[in-house]
Enzyme design. Structure first.
Site, PDB file in Angstrom:
ATOM      1  N   GLU A   1       0.812  -1.217   0.000  1.00 14.06           N
ATOM      2  CA  GLU A   1       0.000   0.000   0.000  1.00 14.06           C
ATOM      3  C   GLU A   1       0.847   1.269   0.000  1.00 14.06           C
ATOM      4  O   GLU A   1       0.328   2.365  -0.241  1.00 14.06           O
ATOM      5  CB  GLU A   1      -0.922   0.013   1.224  1.00 14.06           C
ATOM      6  CG  GLU A   1      -2.043  -1.014   1.181  1.00 14.06           C
ATOM      7  CD  GLU A   1      -3.082  -0.721   0.116  1.00 14.06           C
ATOM      8  OE1 GLU A   1      -3.100   0.406  -0.412  1.00 14.06           O
ATOM      9  OE2 GLU A   1      -3.869  -1.628  -0.208  1.00 14.06           O
TER      10      GLU A   1
ATOM     11  N   GLU B   1       7.262 -22.274   7.578  1.00 10.81           N
ATOM     12  CA  GLU B   1       7.520 -21.441   8.749  1.00 10.81           C
ATOM     13  C   GLU B   1       8.526 -22.082   9.701  1.00 10.81           C
ATOM     14  O   GLU B   1       9.103 -21.407  10.554  1.00 10.81           O
ATOM     15  CB  GLU B   1       6.228 -21.135   9.495  1.00 10.81           C
ATOM     16  CG  GLU B   1       5.639 -22.297  10.273  1.00 10.81           C
ATOM     17  CD  GLU B   1       4.504 -21.832  11.185  1.00 10.81           C
ATOM     18  OE1 GLU B   1       4.631 -22.035  12.391  1.00 10.81           O
ATOM     19  OE2 GLU B   1       3.519 -21.266  10.676  1.00 10.81           O
TER      20      GLU B   1
END
EC number: 4.2.1.126
Length: 300
Positions: A85, A116
Site C-alpha cells: 500500500e 515457517e
C-alpha cells in the site's frame, strides 16, 4: 519434536468464549466484538515502543535504508499488505518497504507446509534482498517463536541492521533477539489459537502506524494530506486535485493548471500555488528541503 505451546497467551483458552458454539448468532458476534475492543488498548500500551521503531525507520529511509517485514502465514500476509500500500499512497519506491512471507509468493494465497519451520529460509530470503546495516527488519509472529522469523532476525543482527519484533506473547524467543520489542498482549483468542483474529488485528494496527508514521516523518504528508500520492487511476487524479485545493484554498481550475505544469506532482503543485514559484523552481526548492513542503515554504 514436541513443541510446548501451553505457556503462550495466544494458545490459551478464552473463558468469555468457552460456550460460543451454543450461542445465538448475535450473541456469538457480541463476544467477538467485545474481545476485539481490547485490541486497541493493547496497542495503546506499547505506543512508546512503536514510536521508537517509527523513528528508526525514518532514519533508515533518510539514510538510504529500507523497511523489511518478515513473517509466516497471517503475519507474513499482513506485512505484504502493508508494504504493497505504500507506493500508491505515498509515491514511494516499491523497494522501500518490502514484505517477505515464509514459502514465497505462493504462500500468500495458500499455506506452504513446513515453510515457517525453516530457520535457514528466513536468513536466505534476506540474503537475496541484500539486507544491510542501513535497513530495519520487523519480525512479525503472534507466537514470538516462529523459526522462519527467528532465522531472519538472527541474520539481520549479524549484518548490523536494526531489528524489531511484533508479537503478542511476552518474553518470547523473538524478544531476546530484537533491539526494540513491540508486544501488544491481546489475550486469548475467541477461537483458541486462531491468532489471525485479535493478534492479527493488533499486528495490522501496528503496521499501519509504522509506515504511516515513517512517511509523515519523511515529509510525505502535509497537514493530514497524502501529498506524494500518484495519479495512477481516475479516482487518484481527482484526489490529487482535491489535495491541492485543500492545501492551498485555490480553485479546481487553478489546481488542474498547477498539476499540468509540473507533471502531476502534487507537492510541487501545492508549493507553486502557495509560493508563486514556477514548476522548475518549486521542484528545486522541494529537493533542497528533502521534500518537506513546510520547510520549503519557510525558505522564501
Amino acid at each position: 519434536m514436541k513443541i510446548d505451546l501451553t505457556t503462550l497467551v495466544t494458545e490459551s483458552r478464552n473463558k468469555a468464549s468457552e460456550n460460543i458454539d451454543v450461542l445465538s448468532t448475535v450473541e456469538m458476534l457480541t463476544v467477538i466484538n467485545q474481545e476485539d475492543q481490547k485490541v486497541a488498548l493493547a496497542v495503546e500500551a506499547i505506543l512508546p515502543q512503536i514510536a521508537d521503531v517509527v523513528d528508526a525507520i525514518a532514519v533508515a529511509f533518510q539514510s538510504g535504508g529500507r523497511l523489511i517485514y518478515t513473517g509466516a502465514g497471517t503475519s507474513g500476509r499482513l506485512g505484504i499488505l502493508d508494504a504493497s500500500e505504500c507506493p500508491p499512497t505515498y509515491g514511494s519506491n516499491p523497494d522501500l518497504v518490502v514484505g517477505l512471507i515464509a514459502g514465497g509468493h505462493k504462500a500468500i494465497l495458500k499455506a506452504v507446509e513446513n515453510a515457517e519451520d525453516n530457520r535457514e529460509l528466513g536468513a536466505s530470503d534476506l540474503q537475496d534482498l541484500g539486507l544491510n546495516e542501513k535497513d530495519v527488519l520487523v519480525g512479525i509472529a503472534a507466537s514470538g517463536r516462529t523459526p522462519y522469523v527467528l532465522g531472519a532476525m538472527e541474520y539481520a543482527k549479524s549484518v548490523g541492521a536494526t531489528v524489531a519484533t511484533l508479537s503478542c506473547n511476552p518474553n518470547s524467543p523473538m524478544t531476546e533477539l530484537a533491539d526494540i520489542n513491540m508486544t501488544p498482549v491481546v489475550g486469548p483468542e475467541v477461537v483458541t489459537g486462531s491468532s489471525r483474529m485479535k493478534a492479527g488485528t493488533a499486528q495490522k494496527l501496528v503496521l499501519n502506524m509504522l509506515t504511516t508514521g515513517a512517511m509523515i516523518r519523511t515529509g510525505k504528508v502535509f497537514g493530514n494530506l497524502m501529498v506524494d500520492v500518484e495519479a495512477t487511476n481516475a479516482k487518484l487524479v481527482q484526489r490529487q486535485k482535491n489535495i491541492v485545493i485543500e492545501a492551498t484554498g485555490c480553485s479546481e481550475v487553478e489546481a488542474s493548471e498547477a498539476l499540468s505544469q509540473c507533471d502531476n506532482h502534487c507537492k510541487t503543485a501545492i508549493l507553486m500555488v502557495l509560493s508563486g514559484l514556477d514548476a522548475q523552481s518549486a521542484k528545486a526548492k522541494l529537493a533542497q528541503h528533502n521534500g518537506f513542503i513546510r520547510n520549503a515554504l519557510s525558505d522564501q
